[in-house]
Write an enzyme that holds these catalytic residues in place. Sequence first.
Site, PDB file in Angstrom:
ATOM      1  N   GLY B  46       0.815  -1.208   0.000  1.00  0.00           N
ATOM      2  CA  GLY B  46       0.000   0.000   0.000  1.00  0.00           C
ATOM      3  C   GLY B  46       0.851   1.260   0.000  1.00  0.00           C
ATOM      4  O   GLY B  46       1.766   1.391   0.818  1.00  0.00           O
ATOM      5  N   GLY B  72       1.049  -0.611   9.529  1.00  0.00           N
ATOM      6  CA  GLY B  72       0.703   0.807   9.476  1.00  0.00           C
ATOM      7  C   GLY B  72       1.180   1.498   8.215  1.00  0.00           C
ATOM      8  O   GLY B  72       1.597   2.663   8.246  1.00  0.00           O
ATOM      9  N   ASN B 126      -7.446   1.065  -1.399  1.00  0.00           N
ATOM     10  CA  ASN B 126      -7.389   0.441  -0.080  1.00  0.00           C
ATOM     11  C   ASN B 126      -8.194   1.288   0.895  1.00  0.00           C
ATOM     12  O   ASN B 126      -7.700   2.262   1.451  1.00  0.00           O
ATOM     13  CB  ASN B 126      -5.927   0.317   0.355  1.00  0.00           C
ATOM     14  CG  ASN B 126      -5.782  -0.336   1.710  1.00  0.00           C
ATOM     15  OD1 ASN B 126      -6.765  -0.620   2.388  1.00  0.00           O
ATOM     16  ND2 ASN B 126      -4.558  -0.579   2.119  1.00  0.00           N
ATOM     17  N   CYS B 129      -7.735  -0.728   5.377  1.00  0.00           N
ATOM     18  CA  CYS B 129      -6.603  -0.989   6.268  1.00  0.00           C
ATOM     19  C   CYS B 129      -7.017  -0.693   7.702  1.00  0.00           C
ATOM     20  O   CYS B 129      -7.410   0.438   8.006  1.00  0.00           O
ATOM     21  CB  CYS B 129      -5.394  -0.128   5.900  1.00  0.00           C
ATOM     22  SG  CYS B 129      -4.037  -0.376   7.064  1.00  0.00           S
ATOM     23  N   GLY B 243      -6.692 -16.015   3.436  1.00  0.00           N
ATOM     24  CA  GLY B 243      -6.292 -17.328   3.953  1.00  0.00           C
ATOM     25  C   GLY B 243      -6.129 -18.440   2.941  1.00  0.00           C
ATOM     26  O   GLY B 243      -6.046 -19.611   3.322  1.00  0.00           O
TER      27      GLY B 243
END
Lengths: 248, 303
Positions: B46, B72, B126, B129, B243
């Site tokens: 990102g 972050g 995005n 987040c 996953g």
Amino acid sequence: MKYDVRQLPLLSNEEIAQGIFDMRLRYEQDDLPVSCGQFAHVYVPGKTLRRPISVCDASDGVLRLVYQVKGEGTRLMSQMKGGSVDVLVPLGNGFDIQKGRRYCLIGGGIGVPPMLYTAKQCDDPLIITGFRNKSLVILQDDLRSQGETLLCTDDGTAGRQGFVTDLLRERINEVDEVCACGPTPMLKAVAAVCKESGKPCRVSLEERMGCGVGACLVCAVKVRKNGEEIMQHVCKDGPVFNAEEVVF
Amino acid sequence: MADLSVSVAGVRFENPLIAASGTFGFGREYGEFYPLGTLGGISCKGITLHRRDGNPPPRIAETPSGILNAVGLQNPGVDVFIREDLPWLKQQNTVVIANIAGNTVEEYCQMAEKLSDTDVDMIELNISCPNVKSGGVQFGTSCESVGNITSQVRAHCKKPLIVKLSPNVTDIASIAQAAEASGADAVSMINTLTGMRIDIRTRRPIIRNNTGGLSGAAVFPVAVRMVWQVANAVKIPIIGMGGITTWEDAVEMLMAGATALQIGTVLFSDPYAPVKINEGLNRFLDENGIKSVTELTGTVKPW
């Protein structure tokens, strides 16, 4: 390709002190040379993350990883017997050992193991090891075969009572450079002693790690470069850093 | 040999596997394991308008069958990405997706504009987040805010636009519909689920950010369910993630309704997972006489 995952035959995996294990894997150094201070990223079946373990030794076709059982992953690792182990090795940047310089190698607790392979690269190193108490003392015979080895414990149950920095202060004038691995407070104290004496100091850091190759950016460490604080990563930029640049 | 290629919003991928944003950096490291053309695409780490140093460590903790992370959004900023990483990425024979995050809608728009003038193949918005104080998921949790940011970025974006959805919402299907109605060309889902672990000896959260995003095999059933729900609610393609660990998971996610897939956390245990998943997919298609992987999408037969 720079990286590869290896299936290394497991030769032995024995407890050498309370909760501390010595894993030995068959490994051809000529095939993939390991530098001192580098690490191996060990796959533990059933776990999502690999376990980063510093290389204790890589000689005579054997890769030695000495590690402490800290949580479930290392507990499972300590139960591995026979077969082979899936290892991503060698990773990271180790200690830069140069001929003609005398090094003081300092290990604290589970930071002692990488100092064995480092000692093997040095001419007449001075080795200082520190542990919390007698039950955690490891690798003394191995280290003594590589150079003068001093031992201290926090409670005085083995060697001298005190900290590695006490011994370092007494002997720092004999060496040109210091390499250290151990808990962060110890590294911070060692770096301070070195700074006082004007000796260069390299420290091997630890941080919770993900990919091991510098892609996921989790094992961050703050360093100061050209007057600016930036985030670097233990796995790719380290684990060995110039102590003067680390923002402890 | 079945045909593994897929198309999302007019962009062709050699195979349906895309590296998930945040697990793969800008590709250079995994490029030391295998040619990056092994992957259909790469969703880059990102990026933000300006450099970000990210959160203090620890940034990761292992959990049962998964991990929590709170990096972050550490990144060098969009200009450095365009100047130093994009030219190299474009030589890797894989689709390059820029994942963008901002503190404000204006920042998203500015980045979309800058990237529209580059060779980047697609842009992934995005808005999911969970690990930054401002921006991030705050844009992704209501239909109004998702619709608003999607339409505004759309107006500044000449590239195919993917909106990456957060699972931390009450009704992900309506959020996806809002994205679709506001001009998204595709949705990618799911971002991580917010979670927390505590060290019982120190009573401190293991992650310095206190909470983090849960990913890995643990979230897979949640992801499959959400992809299925969204597939039933929108017409735009879905890039499914959450996953995926084995080729069987990949088949399952496609059957739930995904057109392409992103894989991330599995790389940390097995960097070669994309190679193995593609091999398994190919074998499954051949064994079942299926000529193209696209024939699997949305073929679940619900009770």
